[in-house]
Design a protein around this motif. Structure first.
Motif, PDB file in Angstrom:
ATOM      1  N   GLU A 105       2.115   7.687  -0.941  1.00 14.94           N
ATOM      2  CA  GLU A 105       1.459   7.977   0.340  1.00 14.94           C
ATOM      3  C   GLU A 105       1.881   7.026   1.456  1.00 14.94           C
ATOM      4  O   GLU A 105       1.819   7.375   2.624  1.00 14.94           O
ATOM      5  N   GLN A 106       2.302   5.827   1.065  1.00 14.81           N
ATOM      6  CA  GLN A 106       2.750   4.894   2.109  1.00 14.81           C
ATOM      7  C   GLN A 106       4.217   4.512   1.928  1.00 14.81           C
ATOM      8  O   GLN A 106       4.711   3.622   2.613  1.00 14.81           O
ATOM      9  N   GLY A 107       4.867   5.155   0.971  1.00 13.08           N
ATOM     10  CA  GLY A 107       6.256   4.787   0.693  1.00 13.08           C
ATOM     11  C   GLY A 107       7.084   6.023   0.422  1.00 13.08           C
ATOM     12  O   GLY A 107       7.171   6.909   1.254  1.00 13.08           O
ATOM     13  N   GLY A 108       7.679   6.080  -0.781  1.00 11.82           N
ATOM     14  CA  GLY A 108       8.597   7.178  -1.087  1.00 11.82           C
ATOM     15  C   GLY A 108       9.969   6.830  -0.540  1.00 11.82           C
ATOM     16  O   GLY A 108      10.334   5.652  -0.433  1.00 11.82           O
ATOM     17  N   TRP A 109      10.749   7.865  -0.213  1.00  7.62           N
ATOM     18  CA  TRP A 109      12.050   7.566   0.403  1.00  7.62           C
ATOM     19  C   TRP A 109      11.824   7.338   1.898  1.00  7.62           C
ATOM     20  O   TRP A 109      11.758   8.275   2.671  1.00  7.62           O
ATOM     21  N   ILE A 110      11.603   6.091   2.246  1.00  7.08           N
ATOM     22  CA  ILE A 110      11.382   5.750   3.659  1.00  7.08           C
ATOM     23  C   ILE A 110      12.522   4.897   4.212  1.00  7.08           C
ATOM     24  O   ILE A 110      12.832   4.983   5.396  1.00  7.08           O
ATOM     25  N   LEU A 111      13.191   4.124   3.325  1.00  6.32           N
ATOM     26  CA  LEU A 111      14.262   3.235   3.792  1.00  6.32           C
ATOM     27  C   LEU A 111      15.406   4.050   4.399  1.00  6.32           C
ATOM     28  O   LEU A 111      15.921   4.980   3.774  1.00  6.32           O
ATOM     29  N   GLY A 112      15.802   3.688   5.587  1.00  2.00           N
ATOM     30  CA  GLY A 112      16.894   4.409   6.246  1.00  2.00           C
ATOM     31  C   GLY A 112      16.518   5.840   6.545  1.00  2.00           C
ATOM     32  O   GLY A 112      17.381   6.697   6.749  1.00  2.00           O
ATOM     33  N   ASN A 113      15.210   6.118   6.574  1.00  2.00           N
ATOM     34  CA  ASN A 113      14.707   7.462   6.842  1.00  2.00           C
ATOM     35  C   ASN A 113      13.608   7.334   7.908  1.00  2.00           C
ATOM     36  O   ASN A 113      13.848   7.589   9.082  1.00  2.00           O
ATOM     37  N   THR A 114      12.437   6.873   7.490  1.00  2.00           N
ATOM     38  CA  THR A 114      11.354   6.695   8.473  1.00  2.00           C
ATOM     39  C   THR A 114      11.138   5.221   8.832  1.00  2.00           C
ATOM     40  O   THR A 114      10.368   4.926   9.735  1.00  2.00           O
ATOM     41  N   ILE A 115      11.742   4.304   8.068  1.00  2.00           N
ATOM     42  CA  ILE A 115      11.778   2.893   8.495  1.00  2.00           C
ATOM     43  C   ILE A 115      13.232   2.423   8.399  1.00  2.00           C
ATOM     44  O   ILE A 115      14.060   3.071   7.751  1.00  2.00           O
ATOM     45  N   ASP A 116      13.512   1.279   9.021  1.00  2.00           N
ATOM     46  CA  ASP A 116      14.896   0.793   9.050  1.00  2.00           C
ATOM     47  C   ASP A 116      15.399   0.451   7.652  1.00  2.00           C
ATOM     48  O   ASP A 116      14.641  -0.040   6.806  1.00  2.00           O
ATOM     49  N   GLY A 117      16.682   0.701   7.443  1.00  2.00           N
ATOM     50  CA  GLY A 117      17.262   0.609   6.112  1.00  2.00           C
ATOM     51  C   GLY A 117      18.198  -0.562   5.885  1.00  2.00           C
ATOM     52  O   GLY A 117      18.155  -1.578   6.603  1.00  2.00           O
ATOM     53  N   THR A 118      19.051  -0.397   4.883  1.00  2.00           N
ATOM     54  CA  THR A 118      19.821  -1.514   4.302  1.00  2.00           C
ATOM     55  C   THR A 118      21.217  -1.714   4.886  1.00  2.00           C
ATOM     56  O   THR A 118      21.898  -2.658   4.489  1.00  2.00           O
ATOM     57  N   GLN A 119      21.662  -0.815   5.757  1.00  2.00           N
ATOM     58  CA  GLN A 119      23.007  -1.008   6.315  1.00  2.00           C
ATOM     59  C   GLN A 119      22.911  -1.979   7.493  1.00  2.00           C
ATOM     60  O   GLN A 119      23.182  -1.666   8.647  1.00  2.00           O
ATOM     61  N   ALA A 120      22.482  -3.184   7.146  1.00  2.00           N
ATOM     62  CA  ALA A 120      22.176  -4.220   8.130  1.00  2.00           C
ATOM     63  C   ALA A 120      22.244  -5.569   7.428  1.00  2.00           C
ATOM     64  O   ALA A 120      22.314  -5.642   6.196  1.00  2.00           O
ATOM     65  N   GLU A 121      22.195  -6.643   8.212  1.00  2.00           N
ATOM     66  CA  GLU A 121      22.245  -7.965   7.598  1.00  2.00           C
ATOM     67  C   GLU A 121      20.935  -8.305   6.890  1.00  2.00           C
ATOM     68  O   GLU A 121      20.914  -9.050   5.919  1.00  2.00           O
ATOM     69  N   PHE A 122      19.810  -7.747   7.420  1.00  2.00           N
ATOM     70  CA  PHE A 122      18.498  -7.979   6.811  1.00  2.00           C
ATOM     71  C   PHE A 122      17.723  -6.679   6.784  1.00  2.00           C
ATOM     72  O   PHE A 122      17.939  -5.801   7.620  1.00  2.00           O
ATOM     73  N   VAL A 123      16.794  -6.566   5.836  1.00  2.00           N
ATOM     74  CA  VAL A 123      15.951  -5.369   5.754  1.00  2.00           C
ATOM     75  C   VAL A 123      14.537  -5.782   5.335  1.00  2.00           C
ATOM     76  O   VAL A 123      14.358  -6.692   4.514  1.00  2.00           O
ATOM     77  N   ARG A 124      13.542  -5.129   5.927  1.00  2.00           N
ATOM     78  CA  ARG A 124      12.146  -5.364   5.509  1.00  2.00           C
ATOM     79  C   ARG A 124      11.815  -4.375   4.398  1.00  2.00           C
ATOM     80  O   ARG A 124      12.016  -3.169   4.555  1.00  2.00           O
ATOM     81  N   ILE A 125      11.318  -4.890   3.279  1.00  2.00           N
ATOM     82  CA  ILE A 125      10.949  -4.036   2.142  1.00  2.00           C
ATOM     83  C   ILE A 125       9.428  -4.064   1.982  1.00  2.00           C
ATOM     84  O   ILE A 125       8.862  -5.077   1.551  1.00  2.00           O
ATOM     85  N   PRO A 126       8.744  -2.963   2.299  1.00  2.00           N
ATOM     86  CA  PRO A 126       7.298  -2.902   2.055  1.00  2.00           C
ATOM     87  C   PRO A 126       7.021  -2.844   0.546  1.00  2.00           C
ATOM     88  O   PRO A 126       7.875  -2.395  -0.230  1.00  2.00           O
TER      89      PRO A 126
END
Ligand SMILES: NC(=O)c1ccc[n+]([C@@H]2O[C@H](COP(=O)([O-])OP(=O)(O)OC[C@H]3O[C@@H](n4cnc5c(N)ncnc54)[C@H](O)[C@@H]3O)[C@@H](O)[C@H]2O)c1
Ligand SMILES: [Zn+2]
Ligand SMILES: [Zn+2]
Length: 346
Positions: A105-126
């Motif tokens: 309900e608060q996650g799922g496939w969200i990285l690089g979809n509804t929140i910023d993803g990993t093709q970056a120097e840093f990423v926030r992981i909920p």
């Protein structure tokens, strides 16, 4: 920090973006060590996924090192090396507790979809505790990146949903990294025959090296006839769709035999025609799935034991700062003979 940003259909840029910070106590900020590009990123760039907003940092795969952990994170500390799952799981909601974190309900496939993803120097992981894995000592970094998405995807959506059994005839349509991951993991169940279909001669050659017992180049539009000839007109037990277009789902419907399964993996951006007028009496099942990445621990053990060698899927290496070049290469698979690329944050 540098990041690959989606700028609308057909548009992407390498941009300077603010470094992510901890937002919730259960967050971690991870410095990306290695990431990659997925076929799904190409779907996003085609405009197939309206959930992805303009301005989003893409990417849902990678490994890294914890830069900061929120006060509610108990399993990871600064400096820990981690595998990032493409699926973020709160581990508490109804879907997580039903073993379906793809719909958390608060996650799922969200990285690089509804929140910023990993093709970056840093990423926030909920929900870091339940969305990251510790990298085992001595793990091959490049191989680990294949565990973020493509191996669990091929295994869960293709092989497990397809119900592959010993002695089965399995057809895999699409020999991209995901189809090849299904090819590698379907062999856990010793099917008698594995037929791989694609348009790309190089990928079919790779499929043979990875254990396909037959390959079909469907450029001539004769894939269905060829599969039916190979199976004495009976069709296959399991047809795994690993492309994501109507034509290949159509092939699956035509080659599935009585009592068989169609396991769809592909991300579809357009409708397909369902031929119930032919299939209604054939005792078949059709499954769809967003990868849950619940088999990651199992796959991690098989990789560490050397029983599964996903490193074979990696053909190209780039610096993260050369990600536009990497996209160009990944997007021209035929010309570049590319399977999976590794991007290193130097
Ligand atoms: N369900 C999920 O959770 C999930 C997760 C990850 C990826 N995916 C999807 O899985 C699919 C495969 O991913 P990938 O990274 O391997 O993609 P890819 O684009 O690298 O591979 C697709 C392959 O299909 C082949 N192909 C294209 N048109 C064809 C046709 N008409 N007939 C036969 N082959 C054809 C291409 O040559 C290519 O080898 C994509 O749709 C991706 O979005 C789904
Ligand atoms: Zn993916
Ligand atoms: Zn949840």
């Amino acid at each position: 920090m540098k990041a690959l940003v989606y700028r609308g259909p057909g548009k992407k840029q390498l941009e300077e973006m603010p470094k992510p910070t901890l937002r919730d106590p259960t967050d971690a900020v991870v410095r990306v060590i290695k990431t990659t590009i997925c076929g799904t990123d190409l779907h996003i760039l085609k405009g197939d996924l309206p959930s992805v907003a303009v301005g989003r940092i893409l990417g849902h795969e990678g490994i890294g090192v914890v830069e900061a952990a929120g006060s509610g994170v108990t399993r990871f500390n600064q400096g820990d090396r981690v595998l990032i799952s493409c699926i973020t799981a709160c581990a508490k909601c109804e879907y997580c507790r039903r073993g379906m974190p793809s719909h958390c309900e608060q996650g799922g496939w969200i990285l690089g979809n509804t929140i910023d993803g990993t093709q970056a120097e840093f990423v926030r992981i909920p929900f870091a505790d339940t969305s990251l894995y510790p990298l085992p000592e001595g793990a091959d970094e490049d191989a680990m990146v294949m565990l973020s998405d493509i191996l669990p995807t091929g295994y869960e959506c293709g092989v497990l949903n397809g119900g592959v059994k010993p002695g089965d005839t399995v057809a895999i349509i699409g020999a991209g990294p995901v189809g090849l991951s299904a090819l590698l993991t379907t062999q856990f169940f010793t099917p008698a025959r594995i037929i791989v279909i694609d348009l790309d001669a190089n990928r079919l050659e790779v499929a043979k090296q990875f254990g396909a017992t037959a390959t079909i180049n469907s450029t001539d539009g004769q894939a269905v006839e060829k599969v039916m000839a190979m199976t004495d007109g009976k069709g296959v037990d399991v047809a795994i769709e690993a492309v994501g277009i109507a034509a290949t789902f159509g092939i699956c419907q035509e080659i599935v035999g009585a009592g068989g399964h169609i396991a769809n993996i592909g991300v579809h951006g357009a409708s397909v025609t369902l031929h119930l007028e032919k299939l209604w009496s054939q005792n078949i099942t059709i499954t769809t799935r967003l990868v849950d990445a619940v088999t990651t621990p199992l796959l991690l053990k098989t990789v560490m034991a050397g029983k599964l060698q996903p490193k074979q899927l990696i053909t190209h290496h780039f610096a993260l700062s050369d990600i536009l070049k990497a996209y160009d290469t990944f997007g021209n698979a035929g010309r570049e003979r590319v399977l999976k690329v590794i991007l290193k944050n130097e």
